[in-house]
Structure formats: C-alpha cells, structure tokens
Design a protein around this motif. Structure first.
Motif, PDB file in Angstrom:
ATOM      1  N   THR A  99       0.766  -1.216  -0.090  1.00 33.06           N
ATOM      2  CA  THR A  99      -0.036  -0.159  -0.014  1.00 33.06           C
ATOM      3  C   THR A  99       0.916   1.221  -0.007  1.00 33.06           C
ATOM      4  O   THR A  99       0.554   2.291  -0.784  1.00 33.06           O
ATOM      5  CB  THR A  99      -0.825  -0.004   1.336  1.00 33.06           C
ATOM      6  N   PHE A 100       1.804   1.251   0.806  1.00 34.40           N
ATOM      7  CA  PHE A 100       2.895   2.450   0.555  1.00 34.40           C
ATOM      8  C   PHE A 100       3.550   2.432  -0.590  1.00 34.40           C
ATOM      9  O   PHE A 100       3.733   3.437  -1.004  1.00 34.40           O
ATOM     10  CB  PHE A 100       4.086   2.319   1.842  1.00 34.40           C
ATOM     11  N   SER A 201       0.955  10.727   0.529  1.00 30.11           N
ATOM     12  CA  SER A 201      -0.318  11.187   0.204  1.00 30.11           C
ATOM     13  C   SER A 201      -0.635  12.668   0.604  1.00 30.11           C
ATOM     14  O   SER A 201      -1.206  13.229  -0.386  1.00 30.11           O
ATOM     15  CB  SER A 201      -1.266  10.482   1.286  1.00 30.11           C
ATOM     16  N   LEU A 202      -0.089  13.355   1.355  1.00 28.27           N
ATOM     17  CA  LEU A 202      -0.148  14.624   1.596  1.00 28.27           C
ATOM     18  C   LEU A 202       0.619  15.260   0.345  1.00 28.27           C
ATOM     19  O   LEU A 202       0.089  16.385  -0.098  1.00 28.27           O
ATOM     20  CB  LEU A 202       0.503  14.910   3.008  1.00 28.27           C
ATOM     21  N   LYS A 236      -7.898   9.967  -5.178  1.00 29.58           N
ATOM     22  CA  LYS A 236      -8.960   9.694  -4.438  1.00 29.58           C
ATOM     23  C   LYS A 236      -8.719   8.033  -4.136  1.00 29.58           C
ATOM     24  O   LYS A 236      -8.968   7.807  -2.958  1.00 29.58           O
ATOM     25  CB  LYS A 236     -10.133   9.627  -5.284  1.00 29.58           C
ATOM     26  N   VAL A 237      -8.258   7.250  -5.235  1.00 27.24           N
ATOM     27  CA  VAL A 237      -7.786   5.879  -4.891  1.00 27.24           C
ATOM     28  C   VAL A 237      -6.858   5.603  -3.491  1.00 27.24           C
ATOM     29  O   VAL A 237      -6.745   5.085  -2.568  1.00 27.24           O
ATOM     30  CB  VAL A 237      -7.497   5.125  -5.905  1.00 27.24           C
ATOM     31  N   VAL A 238      -5.667   6.404  -3.763  1.00 29.72           N
ATOM     32  CA  VAL A 238      -4.526   6.413  -2.875  1.00 29.72           C
ATOM     33  C   VAL A 238      -5.021   6.854  -1.504  1.00 29.72           C
ATOM     34  O   VAL A 238      -4.770   6.347  -0.311  1.00 29.72           O
ATOM     35  CB  VAL A 238      -3.401   7.335  -3.308  1.00 29.72           C
ATOM     36  N   VAL A 239      -5.907   8.118  -1.492  1.00 31.36           N
ATOM     37  CA  VAL A 239      -6.283   8.828  -0.189  1.00 31.36           C
ATOM     38  C   VAL A 239      -7.175   7.786   0.534  1.00 31.36           C
ATOM     39  O   VAL A 239      -7.143   7.477   1.607  1.00 31.36           O
ATOM     40  CB  VAL A 239      -6.737  10.139  -0.551  1.00 31.36           C
ATOM     41  N   TYR A 245      -6.221   2.253   5.594  1.00 31.10           N
ATOM     42  CA  TYR A 245      -5.046   1.598   6.375  1.00 31.10           C
ATOM     43  C   TYR A 245      -4.858   2.294   7.772  1.00 31.10           C
ATOM     44  O   TYR A 245      -4.647   1.714   8.628  1.00 31.10           O
ATOM     45  CB  TYR A 245      -3.813   1.592   5.535  1.00 31.10           C
ATOM     46  N   VAL A 246      -4.898   3.530   7.677  1.00 31.58           N
ATOM     47  CA  VAL A 246      -4.536   4.067   8.831  1.00 31.58           C
ATOM     48  C   VAL A 246      -5.695   3.941  10.016  1.00 31.58           C
ATOM     49  O   VAL A 246      -5.288   3.813  11.203  1.00 31.58           O
ATOM     50  CB  VAL A 246      -4.385   5.798   8.681  1.00 31.58           C
ATOM     51  N   VAL A 247      -6.737   3.918   9.682  1.00 28.31           N
ATOM     52  CA  VAL A 247      -7.874   3.725  10.806  1.00 28.31           C
ATOM     53  C   VAL A 247      -7.963   2.538  11.111  1.00 28.31           C
ATOM     54  O   VAL A 247      -7.751   2.136  12.439  1.00 28.31           O
ATOM     55  CB  VAL A 247      -9.135   4.079  10.009  1.00 28.31           C
ATOM     56  N   LEU A 248      -7.754   1.280  10.391  1.00 26.01           N
ATOM     57  CA  LEU A 248      -7.941   0.036  10.575  1.00 26.01           C
ATOM     58  C   LEU A 248      -6.495  -0.567  11.495  1.00 26.01           C
ATOM     59  O   LEU A 248      -6.618  -1.207  12.268  1.00 26.01           O
ATOM     60  CB  LEU A 248      -8.090  -1.125   9.393  1.00 26.01           C
ATOM     61  N   TYR A 249      -5.315  -0.282  10.682  1.00 21.74           N
ATOM     62  CA  TYR A 249      -4.203  -0.621  11.517  1.00 21.74           C
ATOM     63  C   TYR A 249      -3.839   0.204  12.632  1.00 21.74           C
ATOM     64  O   TYR A 249      -3.056  -0.068  13.347  1.00 21.74           O
ATOM     65  CB  TYR A 249      -3.057  -0.584  10.266  1.00 21.74           C
ATOM     66  N   GLY A 250      -4.275   1.349  12.550  1.00 22.88           N
ATOM     67  CA  GLY A 250      -4.073   2.298  13.905  1.00 22.88           C
ATOM     68  C   GLY A 250      -4.847   1.360  15.120  1.00 22.88           C
ATOM     69  O   GLY A 250      -4.261   1.591  16.207  1.00 22.88           O
TER      70      GLY A 250
END
Length: 320
Positions: A99-100, A201-202, A236-239, A245-250
């Motif tokens: 993903t990265f 992404s930023l 949009k796909v990447v974001v 990822y950030v939400v679930l793996y966080g």
C-alpha cells in the motif's frame, strides 16, 4: 456451540465472503488485462500484487478461522499454527508495504516532466520486480518468530505468562524481553510505512491542489482537463486506501500495544481476536475500494458480467 464462538465465526465468515471474491475479482481483471495486452503498468502490477497478498490474508486466516469456529475443519495443530500465523503475519505486513509502494509510486507519477522525481519513477518501474522480492524477503524474515514460538492451544494451566492467546493457537515467548522486542519490531514495521505513505499522500494532495488551480482556466481547452481528471481519480484511490489503512491498522496496533502492556493476556483471546479482525478488515475492504475507483478493473468486470448472458443466450440458441 458457545455464543461467543458463534459470533466470532460469523465475523470471520463475513470477512471471508467479502474478501475472497473481491480480491479474486481484482486479480482476474488484471490477469485478463495482462493476457490481452501482454503488459501491465507499474501501478497496476502493484495493485495486482496487493490483491494477491490480501487474498492470502483472508484465505489463510479468516477462512481457516471460520472453518475451525464452526468445527468444519481443524488445522490448528502445532505445525498448522506455525504455518497459519507465519503466513498471516508475512502477508499482512506485505499488504502494508505494498500500500505504501502504491502511494509512493502514484506520488512520483504526478511529478513534473524533467524533474529528478521522474528519474526515480523510471528506476522504480524498471526494478519493480526487485522491490517485490526485497519486500518478501524483509517481511518473511521479520515474521520468523512465529515459527519458533507458535504452538497449538493447550489447557490454560499449561500456558506461560509471556504469551499471547489467539483462540486456537498461542504464541509463547521465552521471556518478557523477547515478547516486548517482538512486539516493538511489529509496531515499527507498521508505523514506518504508515508514516511514509501518509507523507506521500499529503504531497500528492498538495500537488494536485496546486495543479488544479494552475489549469483551472485551461480546462475548456484540450487535454489538460482529462489529465487533471485522471490525476484526481488516482489521488482519490490513494487517499481512500491510505485512510482505510491508517484507521484499521491504527486500531490494530493500539490493541497490540495494549496487549504488550497488560498482564495475564493468555486468559482471554478477545484482544487478539479484535486485532486479527481489524487487520484482516483492510484485506477484505481494500478490493472494494479498488473495484469502485479503478476504471480498468471496473470496466473489465462489467464486460465479463455482460458477456456471460450473451454467451448463455448464444448457447441456448445453438441447441434449438
């Protein structure tokens, strides 16, 4: 069957029902494209690899957990536990790094022509196979502890204090230090790509915002509008994937840190079940994001569904 085991089985069944067909559809779409066009763009190759790894996560972990929960199959002996946990951890971490890689390559793809980032994109595309091999070797080595410490679940009285209960198996560490070192390595393995993909992404969003302002007055002219639209769709796909990822793996890593800091974690598998569920949820939901946002995948799946009724009709007419 206990209600807790039944609920657990239903949760893993839901991940299996969504994740296996979703990832299989993405894999089929890109393999079909590869068969027809004899090549894949680097970004498409990364997505194909990501879907393959996610399918491995769902099939190896969620499907087997579902079968075991409903007593349909039992593969969780000592060897089975070592194999399942090792493959799951390896494919899970590969999913993160891929993903990265996707977000980083997409960031390089929008770099202005002639910049040094364009050269980096060319090198990344040329050595993409080597990058895949490196990621496999890296994550396989970092998951090797599962082979050493994973065992089939025994009675609670036989469990040691420095271990983690994962329902049908448990991971028994020889000491508190080894448990914390292994946990820190896993957190670091997840946090590093998470930070890098967030930065990528930023950068991507900032560049697209600047580019959209520059071409705003030229959209009615020619190719600028279509190019900008394609870039925005890719962004949009990447974001979406990075946010997922950030939400679930966080949540997953938060539960993992909590597991490392509390005592007597072997008495209940609830925390481990929640960790596995949230980390596997990414593997199940990411293909839905790809199918909904990737025009190549979406178009080929639509063509496949439209061709089937036509073929069935032709077959029926030929039998008359």
């Amino acid at each position: 069957m206990q209600s807790e085991v039944f609920v657990r089985g239903m949760l893993y069944l839901s991940l299996t029902v969504v994740g296996v067909p979703g990832n299989a559809a993405v894999i089929w779409a890109f393999l079909h494209q590869l068969h027809q066009e004899k090549r894949l763009l680097p970004a498409d190759a990364i997505v194909l690899h990501l879907a393959s790894v996610n399918l491995l996560v769902v099939a190896v972990r969620c499907l087997l957990e579902t079968l075991a929960s409903f007593h349909l199959a039992s593969v969780f002996g000592d060897t089975g536990c070592r194999a399942v946990i090792f493959v799951y951890r390896t494919s899970r971490s590969l999913s993160i790094w891929l993903t990265f890689s996707l977000s980083a390559y997409q960031c390089l793809s929008i770099a202005p022509p002639g910049s040094r980032w364009t050269s980096a994109r060319t090198l990344a595309a040329r050595y993409l196979g080597c990058i895949f091999v490196f990621l496999w070797v890296l994550n396989t080595c970092m998951s090797s502890a599962a082979i050493l410490f994973s065992l089939a679940r025994q009675n609670d009285s036989a469990l040691v204090s420095h271990g983690i209960n994962v329902q049908f198996c448990y991971v028994r560490f020889p000491s508190k230090l080894s448990k914390e070192a292994n946990g820190a390595a896993q957190v670091g393995r997840d946090v590093v790509p998470m930070t890098l993909m967030a930065v990528a992404s930023l950068i991507l969003l900032l560049f697209l915002y600047k580019h959209s302002r520059q071409v705003k007055g030229l959209r009615s002219g020619g190719g600028a509008g279509s190019r900008g639209g394609a870039e925005h769709r890719a962004a949009k796909v990447v974001v979406a994937l990075v946010t997922l990822y950030v939400v679930l793996y966080g949540v997953d890593n938060g539960l993992w840190v909590y597991t490392l800091t509390i005592k007597k974690t072997m008495r209940s598998s609830l925390i481990s079940d929640l960790r596995i569920f949230f980390s596997s949820l990414y593997a199940a939901l990411s293909p839905l994001v790809i199918i909904a946002s990737n025009r190549k995948v979406n178009g080929r799946l639509r063509c496949a569904t439209q061709e089937k009724p036509v073929q069935d009709k032709a077959t029926a007419l030929s039998t008359l």
